[in-house]
Design an enzyme around this catalytic site. Structure first.
Site, PDB file in Angstrom:
ATOM      1  N   ARG A  79      55.135  41.691  46.361  1.00 20.78           N
ATOM      2  CA  ARG A  79      55.504  40.792  47.365  1.00 20.78           C
ATOM      3  C   ARG A  79      55.279  39.550  46.877  1.00 20.78           C
ATOM      4  O   ARG A  79      55.893  38.541  46.502  1.00 20.78           O
ATOM      5  CB  ARG A  79      55.830  41.443  49.006  1.00 20.78           C
ATOM      6  CG  ARG A  79      56.919  42.379  49.405  1.00 20.78           C
ATOM      7  CD  ARG A  79      56.127  43.586  50.052  1.00 20.78           C
ATOM      8  NE  ARG A  79      54.931  43.878  49.660  1.00 20.78           N
ATOM      9  CZ  ARG A  79      55.414  45.113  49.110  1.00 20.78           C
ATOM     10  NH1 ARG A  79      56.088  45.865  49.297  1.00 20.78           N
ATOM     11  NH2 ARG A  79      54.301  46.183  48.229  1.00 20.78           N
ATOM     12  N   THR A  80      53.822  38.956  46.801  1.00 19.90           N
ATOM     13  CA  THR A  80      52.965  37.852  47.693  1.00 19.90           C
ATOM     14  C   THR A  80      53.790  37.153  46.104  1.00 19.90           C
ATOM     15  O   THR A  80      54.106  36.114  45.857  1.00 19.90           O
ATOM     16  CB  THR A  80      51.626  38.367  47.315  1.00 19.90           C
ATOM     17  OG1 THR A  80      51.856  39.320  48.471  1.00 19.90           O
ATOM     18  CG2 THR A  80      51.306  36.821  48.187  1.00 19.90           C
ATOM     19  N   LYS A  94      36.301  40.299  30.185  1.00 27.99           N
ATOM     20  CA  LYS A  94      35.003  40.689  29.038  1.00 27.99           C
ATOM     21  C   LYS A  94      34.901  39.976  29.601  1.00 27.99           C
ATOM     22  O   LYS A  94      33.704  39.737  29.045  1.00 27.99           O
ATOM     23  CB  LYS A  94      35.949  39.540  27.968  1.00 27.99           C
ATOM     24  CG  LYS A  94      37.399  39.244  27.460  1.00 27.99           C
ATOM     25  CD  LYS A  94      37.597  38.645  25.948  1.00 27.99           C
ATOM     26  CE  LYS A  94      38.772  38.334  25.705  1.00 27.99           C
ATOM     27  NZ  LYS A  94      39.378  37.678  24.950  1.00 27.99           N
ATOM     28  N   ARG A 101      45.191  35.239  44.747  1.00 25.59           N
ATOM     29  CA  ARG A 101      44.538  36.750  45.259  1.00 25.59           C
ATOM     30  C   ARG A 101      43.249  37.463  43.976  1.00 25.59           C
ATOM     31  O   ARG A 101      43.324  37.319  43.008  1.00 25.59           O
ATOM     32  CB  ARG A 101      45.526  37.648  45.536  1.00 25.59           C
ATOM     33  CG  ARG A 101      45.224  38.920  45.737  1.00 25.59           C
ATOM     34  CD  ARG A 101      46.279  40.172  46.013  1.00 25.59           C
ATOM     35  NE  ARG A 101      47.407  39.189  46.986  1.00 25.59           N
ATOM     36  CZ  ARG A 101      48.165  40.513  47.542  1.00 25.59           C
ATOM     37  NH1 ARG A 101      48.467  41.453  46.950  1.00 25.59           N
ATOM     38  NH2 ARG A 101      48.655  39.629  48.487  1.00 25.59           N
ATOM     39  N   HIS A 155      45.359  36.035  54.829  1.00 22.74           N
ATOM     40  CA  HIS A 155      46.233  36.316  54.038  1.00 22.74           C
ATOM     41  C   HIS A 155      48.011  35.581  54.581  1.00 22.74           C
ATOM     42  O   HIS A 155      48.433  35.295  55.704  1.00 22.74           O
ATOM     43  CB  HIS A 155      46.860  37.379  53.949  1.00 22.74           C
ATOM     44  CG  HIS A 155      47.810  37.617  53.111  1.00 22.74           C
ATOM     45  ND1 HIS A 155      48.817  36.795  52.261  1.00 22.74           N
ATOM     46  CD2 HIS A 155      48.420  39.127  52.858  1.00 22.74           C
ATOM     47  CE1 HIS A 155      49.686  37.144  51.333  1.00 22.74           C
ATOM     48  NE2 HIS A 155      49.807  38.745  51.249  1.00 22.74           N
TER      49      HIS A 155
HETATM   50  N1   CP Z   1      52.631  41.897  51.950  1.00 22.09           N
HETATM   51  C1   CP Z   1      51.425  41.925  50.535  1.00 22.09           C
HETATM   52  O1   CP Z   1      50.652  41.072  50.273  1.00 22.09           O
HETATM   53  O2   CP Z   1      51.985  42.931  49.977  1.00 22.09           O
HETATM   54  P1   CP Z   1      51.704  42.793  47.686  1.00 22.09           P
HETATM   55  O3   CP Z   1      49.766  43.371  48.101  1.00 22.09           O
HETATM   56  O4   CP Z   1      52.825  43.902  47.531  1.00 22.09           O
HETATM   57  O5   CP Z   1      51.893  41.424  47.375  1.00 22.09           O
END
Ligand code: CP
Length: 310
Positions: free
Chosen positions: A58-59, A86, A108, A136
């Site tokens: 999603r993100t 590496k 991320r 998040h």
């Molecule tokens: N909600 C969320 O962070 O989903 P993803 O891990 O798929 O990005």
């Protein structure tokens, strides 16, 4: 009202005015996503690098779609297919990317604090797309956007968040943002999955799911994050589902017009029964849809005003 943040590292340091501006800006971008031609020139000439050290559906996808709909040049880097394998450090990787002069890095990372670490060392804007068990922020903001869309307000709502609170960056970012906006936040789960002292951030803690659900306006279910647990914090998934899984009977304890939310990915039959996940009170795919507009708003706001002489 102007936005004074160069980075989006978390919701903890966003004021209610900041959050309202982000949600209002997302409201104006949501309309673009419903058009036949879903593109505006707002970030033309800007370059955004999406640097992902952890899996994401999603993100990552919604940041990339948001960037493209704003006409930014979007570049995706998955750590698993980069020189990280590496042995290159996060700082070296980020500094090499910055040498190519992106305007924004969306990161991320599995380490809590990774986004703050880069913000202190790089000149470009950093947006945290999830750092370890820390924050998040874009997820929490799309969650608030979805709540406000349905309920017309955030202040005064009772929001129950159930699951592995200790390892949940979604729970932390929601707690900070919801508390700041005047909602009552209830956190529920087994005692082994609730960090001691979390009440000081302005929430109520429950180990009995029934009490946490009573009269709730919103119920947000979380995945058990087995990948972040050093040791098992529960006897079995079956027992967890019995005590903390959301099913139709338990949902009756909440308000009749309750919203059922989940950040995804879901483990059906563990934290949420399939008929509740797909039921009439769920807004789970609306959360995903709203993620694009909210991320467009974040990219736009950290980019600041357009230069007068580009
Ligand atoms: N909600 C969320 O962070 O989903 P993803 O891990 O798929 O990005």
């Amino acid at each position: 009202m102007s936005f004074s943040h160069k980075h989006i590292l978390g919701t903890r340091h966003l004021s209610p005015q900041d959050i309202t501006l982000i949600l209002d800006t997302a409201e104006s971008f949501k309309e673009i996503n419903a058009r036949a031609i879903k593109k505006v020139p707002t970030l033309r000439g800007k370059t955004v690098v999406n640097l992902f050290y952890e899996a994401s559906t999603r993100t990552r996808t919604s940041f990339e779609i948001a960037e493209k709909r704003l006409s930014a040049d979007a570049v995706n880097i998955a750590a698993s297919s980069s020189s990280v394998v590496k042995g290159e450090t996060l700082e070296d990787t980020a500094k090499n990317i910055e040498a190519m002069r992106p305007d924004i890095i969306v990161i991320r990372h599995f380490a809590s604090g990774a986004a703050d670490y880069l913000a202190k060392r790089l000149d470009c804007s950093i947006i945290n797309a999830g750092d370890g068990a820390h924050e998040h922020p874009s997820q929490a903001l799309l969650d608030l956007f979805t709540m406000r869309q349905h309920k017309g307000r955030i202040a005064g709502l009772t929001v129950t968040i159930v699951g592995d609170i200790t390892h949940s960056r979604v729970a932390r970012s929601n707690l900070f943002a919801l508390h700041s906006m005047g909602a009552e936040v209830r956190l529920a789960g087994p005692g082994t999955m609730i960090p001691p002292g979390i009440e000081k951030f302005g929430c109520k803690v429950f180990t009995a799911m029934d009490e946490a659900l009573a009269g709730a306006d919103v119920v947000m279910m979380l995945r058990i994050q087995l990948e972040r647990q050093g040791r098992s914090l529960l006897p079995s998934l079956r027992e967890y589902a019995r005590f903390y899984g959301l099913n139709r009977d338990k949902l009756k304890l909440a308000r009749e017009d309750v919203l059922v939310m989940h950040p995804g990915p879901m483990n059906r039959g563990v934290e949420i029964a399939s008929d509740v996940a797909d039921g009439e009170r769920n807004v789970i795919l609306e959360q995903v849809e709203n993620g694009v507009a909210v991320r467009m708003a974040l990219l736009y706001l950290v980019s600041g005003p357009a230069p007068e002489n580009p």
